[in-house]
Write a protein that holds these residues in place. Structure first.
Motif, PDB file in Angstrom:
ATOM      1  N   ALA A   1       0.823  -1.207   0.000  1.00  0.00           N
ATOM      2  CA  ALA A   1       0.000   0.000   0.000  1.00  0.00           C
ATOM      3  C   ALA A   1       0.855   1.253   0.000  1.00  0.00           C
ATOM      4  O   ALA A   1       0.508   2.256  -0.641  1.00  0.00           O
ATOM      5  N   ALA A   2       1.977   1.221   0.687  1.00  0.00           N
ATOM      6  CA  ALA A   2       2.872   2.381   0.717  1.00  0.00           C
ATOM      7  C   ALA A   2       3.373   2.710  -0.687  1.00  0.00           C
ATOM      8  O   ALA A   2       3.504   3.889  -1.051  1.00  0.00           O
ATOM      9  N   ALA A   3       3.643   1.672  -1.492  1.00  0.00           N
ATOM     10  CA  ALA A   3       4.071   1.916  -2.871  1.00  0.00           C
ATOM     11  C   ALA A   3       2.954   2.561  -3.679  1.00  0.00           C
ATOM     12  O   ALA A   3       3.201   3.433  -4.527  1.00  0.00           O
ATOM     13  N   LEU A   4       1.719   2.155  -3.433  1.00  0.00           N
ATOM     14  CA  LEU A   4       0.585   2.741  -4.141  1.00  0.00           C
ATOM     15  C   LEU A   4       0.303   4.159  -3.655  1.00  0.00           C
ATOM     16  O   LEU A   4      -0.104   5.023  -4.443  1.00  0.00           O
ATOM     17  N   VAL A   5       0.524   4.413  -2.377  1.00  0.00           N
ATOM     18  CA  VAL A   5       0.339   5.761  -1.845  1.00  0.00           C
ATOM     19  C   VAL A   5       1.222   6.756  -2.599  1.00  0.00           C
ATOM     20  O   VAL A   5       0.802   7.887  -2.891  1.00  0.00           O
ATOM     21  N   GLU A   6       2.437   6.351  -2.922  1.00  0.00           N
ATOM     22  CA  GLU A   6       3.328   7.242  -3.669  1.00  0.00           C
ATOM     23  C   GLU A   6       2.680   7.672  -4.983  1.00  0.00           C
ATOM     24  O   GLU A   6       2.769   8.843  -5.383  1.00  0.00           O
ATOM     25  N   VAL A   7       2.012   6.744  -5.654  1.00  0.00           N
ATOM     26  CA  VAL A   7       1.340   7.068  -6.910  1.00  0.00           C
ATOM     27  C   VAL A   7       0.148   7.985  -6.645  1.00  0.00           C
ATOM     28  O   VAL A   7      -0.068   8.975  -7.358  1.00  0.00           O
ATOM     29  N   ILE A   8      -0.627   7.670  -5.615  1.00  0.00           N
ATOM     30  CA  ILE A   8      -1.801   8.489  -5.308  1.00  0.00           C
ATOM     31  C   ILE A   8      -1.405   9.920  -4.983  1.00  0.00           C
ATOM     32  O   ILE A   8      -2.034  10.883  -5.463  1.00  0.00           O
ATOM     33  N   LEU A   9      -0.361  10.096  -4.206  1.00  0.00           N
ATOM     34  CA  LEU A   9       0.052  11.447  -3.840  1.00  0.00           C
ATOM     35  C   LEU A   9       0.633  12.209  -5.024  1.00  0.00           C
ATOM     36  O   LEU A   9       0.559  13.440  -5.079  1.00  0.00           O
ATOM     37  N   GLU A  10       1.201  11.497  -5.980  1.00  0.00           N
ATOM     38  CA  GLU A  10       1.686  12.135  -7.203  1.00  0.00           C
ATOM     39  C   GLU A  10       0.525  12.523  -8.122  1.00  0.00           C
ATOM     40  O   GLU A  10       0.439  13.655  -8.605  1.00  0.00           O
TER      41      GLU A  10
END
Length: 290
Positions: A118-127
């Motif tokens: 999920a942390a890896a996906l959060v990076e995409v969401i915040l971008e």
């Protein structure tokens, strides 16, 4: 209500080909309309069953590499330029179908720590700062471990992103209304003798079929039917599209309908327009978030 000037859609899928089957028309429509469409795929589908005999020598990493090339071609057909592998290419391996020894591979997605993925996906969401996230339900649509894990990771990432400063206004699950599926399969039975498949799948073989009242949104992608079919054909190891582009089959060689209106269930956020009516736009009711 202020019209949303810069629409951003993020879809989370388990393997290459899932996106084209479930959301190809939606992705093509919004991309053509100028929305930013981002796809995150969680694995390369290295354990997928290969349909064409000429490609059956592909297994493991070689199959994954080939399927990444198929995904690239599919995204070109849909007009989507932003597609990524969760955590980078090869970070999470295909887990295989539920209940087989492959599920125990420590490198497979099923064994991944949800918080880490999920942390890896959060990076995409915040971008990207998407206004809409599309994911699977808690059964992954049909019980595949990678689909279930993709659901867990997507929903957890949405929560973590909110804590980090971006609240996704709307989250949807992929769905198919039962009445639509039943009508499509009735037509399929009539046309089956003309198709290159010997048998038909069943209504409940289609991932995400639910009672009609659960459907909140119907996205008409009829104008993008050819783009969706082209994207599905690009996934040649996994999908055979019948002539006429109305039906397809997976490695089980069972025919099923190719839907060009795609359906969703809103599970987070507020439905745009009267709640007794289905939305026709995933972004309905969203004003630009600051």
């Amino acid at each position: 209500m202020t019209e949303l000037p810069d629409r951003r859609l993020l879809l989370v899928h388990a393997h290459p080909d899932d996106e084209s089957i479930n959301n190809g028309a939606t992705m093509a429509r919004y991309a053509a309309e100028g929305a930013r469409v981002t796809l995150v795929t969680c694995t390369l589908g290295e354990r997928g069953e290969v349909i064409p005999p000429r490609l059956r020598h592909l297994t493991g990493a070689a199959l994954g590499e080939h399927r990444l090339a198929e995904l690239t071609d599919a995204m070109a057909a849909l007009g989507v330029g932003d597609f990524r592998l969760l955590g980078g290419v090869g970070r999470y391996g295909d887990s295989g179908m539920m209940g087989i020894p492959d599920n125990d591979d420590p490198d497979c997605f099923w064994q991944a720590r949800v918080e880490e993925a999920a942390a890896a996906l959060v990076e995409v969401i915040l971008e990207v700062r998407p206004h809409v996230v599309v994911a699977y339900d808690d059964n992954g649509g049909y019980g595949h471990p990678d689909h279930i894990q993709a659901h867990r990771v997507a929903l957890r990432a949405v929560d973590l992103a909110a804590e980090a400063g971006w609240t996704v206004p709307k989250v949807y699950y992929n769905r198919v209304p039962r009445s639509v599926a039943e009508a499509a399969f009735a037509r399929l039975q009539e046309e089956l003798p003309t198709l290159p498949f010997g048998k038909s799948a069943a209504v409940d073989d289609v991932p995400g079929v639910v009672d009609d009242e659960r459907i909140t949104t119907a996205v008409d992608g009829t104008a993008y039917a050819s783009a969706k079919a082209a994207a599905m054909r690009a996934h040649a190891t996994q999908i055979e599209v019948a002539p006429g582009e109305r039906y397809f089959a997976l490695s089980n060689e069972l025919a099923q309908p190719l839907f060009t209106t795609e359906y969703y269930e809103l599970v987070r956020g507020t439905q745009g327009g009267p709640t007794q009516n289905r939305e026709s736009d995933l972004f309905a009711g969203i004003e630009e978030a600051v």
